[in-house]
Design an enzyme around this catalytic site. Structure first.
Site, short mmCIF file in Angstrom:
data_model
loop_
_atom_site.label_atom_id
_atom_site.label_comp_id
_atom_site.label_asym_id
_atom_site.label_seq_id
_atom_site.Cartn_x
_atom_site.Cartn_y
_atom_site.Cartn_z
N HIS A 216 0.82 -1.21 0.00
CA HIS A 216 0.00 0.00 0.00
C HIS A 216 0.85 1.26 0.00
O HIS A 216 0.48 2.28 -0.56
CB HIS A 216 -0.95 -0.02 1.21
CG HIS A 216 -2.10 -0.96 0.99
ND1 HIS A 216 -2.81 -1.54 2.00
CD2 HIS A 216 -2.65 -1.42 -0.17
CE1 HIS A 216 -3.77 -2.31 1.48
NE2 HIS A 216 -3.67 -2.26 0.17
N GLU B 66 -2.65 -23.56 -18.29
CA GLU B 66 -1.38 -23.41 -17.58
C GLU B 66 -0.83 -24.76 -17.14
O GLU B 66 0.08 -24.82 -16.33
CB GLU B 66 -1.49 -22.43 -16.41
CG GLU B 66 -2.59 -22.71 -15.42
CD GLU B 66 -2.68 -21.67 -14.31
OE1 GLU B 66 -1.80 -20.79 -14.20
OE2 GLU B 66 -3.64 -21.74 -13.53
N ASP C 181 2.80 -20.56 -15.07
CA ASP C 181 2.70 -21.93 -14.57
C ASP C 181 2.96 -22.95 -15.67
O ASP C 181 3.56 -24.00 -15.42
CB ASP C 181 1.32 -22.17 -13.94
CG ASP C 181 1.31 -21.70 -12.50
OD1 ASP C 181 2.22 -22.07 -11.76
OD2 ASP C 181 0.40 -20.95 -12.12
N CYS D 188 -2.30 -14.22 -20.53
CA CYS D 188 -2.20 -13.37 -19.34
C CYS D 188 -0.93 -13.62 -18.54
O CYS D 188 -0.71 -12.97 -17.52
CB CYS D 188 -3.42 -13.54 -18.45
SG CYS D 188 -3.55 -15.19 -17.74
C1 PEP Z 1 0.23 -17.85 -14.99
O1 PEP Z 1 0.44 -18.90 -14.38
O2 PEP Z 1 0.74 -17.56 -16.10
C2 PEP Z 1 -0.65 -16.80 -14.41
C3 PEP Z 1 -0.96 -15.71 -15.06
O3 PEP Z 1 -1.10 -17.02 -13.14
P1 PEP Z 1 -0.27 -16.71 -11.80
O4 PEP Z 1 0.98 -16.01 -12.21
O5 PEP Z 1 -1.18 -15.90 -10.95
O6 PEP Z 1 -0.05 -18.09 -11.27
MG MG Z 2 -0.87 -19.48 -12.77
#
Ligand code: PEP
Ligand code: MG
Length: 581
Positions: free
Chosen positions: A193, A432, A456, A503
């Protein structure tokens, strides 16, 4: 001789100023036992101190809303939640009643236990909340023991850079903004924060420098680079001149990037790419909008459970989800269900001790085993969906069964919310795990979209723990095995007519952007702070050229070879486009 101190770039901006060392700590609380006759009075003092502390925090929140903004003011909400936490209240009262401790000592013990639980999880998101815990601890104790507020003001009236082990959110909003040029702290991270407030206040900050902080003395001249996460202590003439020249270049570039923020993202050869944001907490939503995100491709929801001592109430979740949906009323907000386990252990769950937590009771497995936790989240999401286009994304899926069971639960839950709130919600799967990649055609009929999680997928495909520094050289999302998977996923999902976005962190790595676009991905979701740079990069590259390079990448033997080619391409392309790197 100048010295370099390295930390995390927590709030961008570059300044020169002299150091003011701020040393503060919470004084030791004396061990004091009480007589049975004093118990009632101590209980009352404790309740009184809680309520005075809550009033103080609420005032600070309202002041912050006025002086900084409504979203920043929300930073104080978790502190108010902590003050209402039954574990904190009942635990402290039990120490007063059963162990006959003074209210201050009992509260301090209970806070110590909660802090140890936070530390046990060792998760970044929990550690980010330690400063809030300190704020609450100081505030309640100061009412019980009549302590003075801790000031971080330097004597005199010259501007200065604060150098401290740590600060609390309360200190941040009380800073003298006329005089404070920047911050350097030993603790802290980008997600704390204090860092969020530094960005909102426009104060450059380098955090997480650890013991290196001791290399900075009172009055030392400092150059702070809050983007690169670097501090130069006692810079020489050459370094100061370079600093000034770079500052001009960087501010020119920032201005150009800001001009781009509300324009569609187009590659040099005119292909339209959608850029979405990854959010770790609701307060990131406004920043994402300002930075030009077209929607939210990954809204992680662990912030609701990680530092909490109880299961978050449906209402609290609904408010958090609604805030993000309302920030993006006409575009998608992809909410990922709790990704617990692995390295993220909530305090209120008895997580089993496992030999291989990343291969253990994690993510969708935890949610499906705990229907109360999961339905609560799905119901809050179903209600928030009424305010826009909220979609649900499932982490760590390995089988169709996990999707169909979730869909059944979602239908059940949706039927239980008020009729006006019922919407058909799109359900997607994070790709993933290698199992998901291999069975995309089987998953496709059951889902509305896919999202590629390269973080992942890399660790599971390469059998390489993503958090193990010893294996960092092996953990590369551009490994040929992965590039082949990205290609197959894109093609198979396309044949099945299911959209797929990305993502994982690869979507904000320049070489990764080139590979993904060259393989045909057209929707990337990236951290908010990466949006401008990714957009600028896309504007400079030709996807047609990248398609050719990615075709050849299939024959590259190592990630190093792929990176070398792409880095060369990026260097040439950006130079041609006149973008300083
Ligand atoms: C990923 O595994 O690519 C992902 C976006 O999830 P996190 O990084 O939150 O595990
Ligand atoms: Mg992930």
């Amino acid at each position: 001789m100048s010295e370099y101190v390295k930390g995390i770039g927590a709030s961008p901006g570059r300044v020169v100023g002299s150091a003011h060392r701020v040393v503060w700590d919470i004084p030791r609380v004396e061990h004091r036992t009480i007589e049975p006759a004093e118990v009632a009075d101590e209980l009352q003092s404790f309740r009184g101190a809680l309520s005075l502390a809550a009033d103080g925090i609420a005032r600070l929140r309202d002041g912050t809303a006025e002086a900084v903004g409504a979203l920043e003011a929300n930073i104080f909400e978790p502190q108010l939640v902590m003050l209402r936490d039954p574990v904190l209240i009942e635990g402290t009262e039990a120490y007063i009643r059963d162990n006959r401790l003074s209210a201050a000592r009992a509260f301090d013990w209970q806070m110590f236990e909660i802090r140890s639980q936070f530390l046990d999880t060792a998760h970044a998101m929990v550690l980010d909340r330690l400063a809030d815990l300190r704020d609450v601890r100081f505030r309640v104790l100061s009412h019980l023991l009549q302590w003075e507020e801790q000031a971080v003001v330097a004597p005199g009236d010259e501007p200065y850079v604060i150098v401290a082990d740590d600060l609390t959110p309360s200190m941040m909003v009380s800073l003298d903004r006329e005089r404070v040029l920047g911050l350097v702290t030993a603790a802290g991270s980008r997600g704390s924060h204090v860092a969020i407030l530094a960005r909102s206040l426009g104060v450059p900050a380098v955090m997480g420098v650890g013991d290196e902080l001791d290399r900075i003395g009172e009055g030392d001249r400092l150059v702070i680079d809050g983007m690169a996460g670097e501090v130069i202590v006692e810079p020489d003439v050459g370094e100061l001149a370079r600093f000034k020249a770079d500052t001009v270049l960087i501010s020119d570039r920032r201005r150009r990037i800001e001009e781009l923020h509300d324009q569609p993202t187009l590659s040099r050869d005119g292909r339209r790419i959608r850029l979405l944001a990854n959010l770790d907490r609701p307060s990131d939503a406004e920043e994402a909008r300002r930075a030009g995100a077209e929607g939210v491709g990954l809204f992680r929801t662990e912030f609701l459970v990680i530092a909490h001592t109880t299961i978050p109430a449906e209402e609290e979740q609904y408010e958090a989800y609604r805030r993000v949906v309302e920030a993006f009323p006409t575009s998608e907000v992809v909410l990922r269900t709790f990704d617990l386990g692995g390295d993220k252990f909530p305090i209120f769950l008895e997580m089993p001790k496992e030999e291989n937590p990343y291969l253990g009771w994690r993510a969708i497995r935890v949610c499906l085993d705990l229907p109360e936790l999961f339905s609560n989240q799905l119901r809050a999401a179903a209600r928030a969906a009424r305010h826009g286009d909220l979609r649900i994304l499932l982490p760590m899926v390995v089988s169709v069964d996990e999707v169909t069971r979730t869909r059944d639960l979602l239908s059940e839950v949706s039927a239980s919310v008020a009729e006006a709130d019922q919407r058909s919600i799109r359900l997607g799967v994070m790709v993933e795990t290698p199992a998901a990649v291999e069975t995309i055609d089987l998953l496709a009929p059951h889902v509305d979209f896919f999202s590629l999680g390269t973080n992942d997928l890399t660790q599971y495909t390469l059998a390489t723990d993503r958090g193990n520094p010893r294996l960092a050289h092996l953990y590369d999302p551009l490994h040929p095995a992965l590039i082949r998977m990205y290609r197959r996923l894109r093609n198979t999902a396309g044949e099945c007519g299911v959209p797929v976005s990305v993502c994982g962190a690869l979507a904000s790595d320049p070489a990764g952007v080139c590979v993904l676009l060259g393989l045909g991905y057209d929707t990337l979701s990236v951290p908010v702070y990466s949006l401008p740079e990714v957009k600028e990069l896309i504007g400079a590259i030709s996807i047609q050229e990248l398609e050719g390079m990615c075709h050849d990448a299939n024959r590259c033997e190592s990630p190093g070879e792929i990176r070398r080619r792409l880095d060369e391409y990026i260097g040439d392309t950006l130079a041609e486009a006149g973008v300083a790197r």
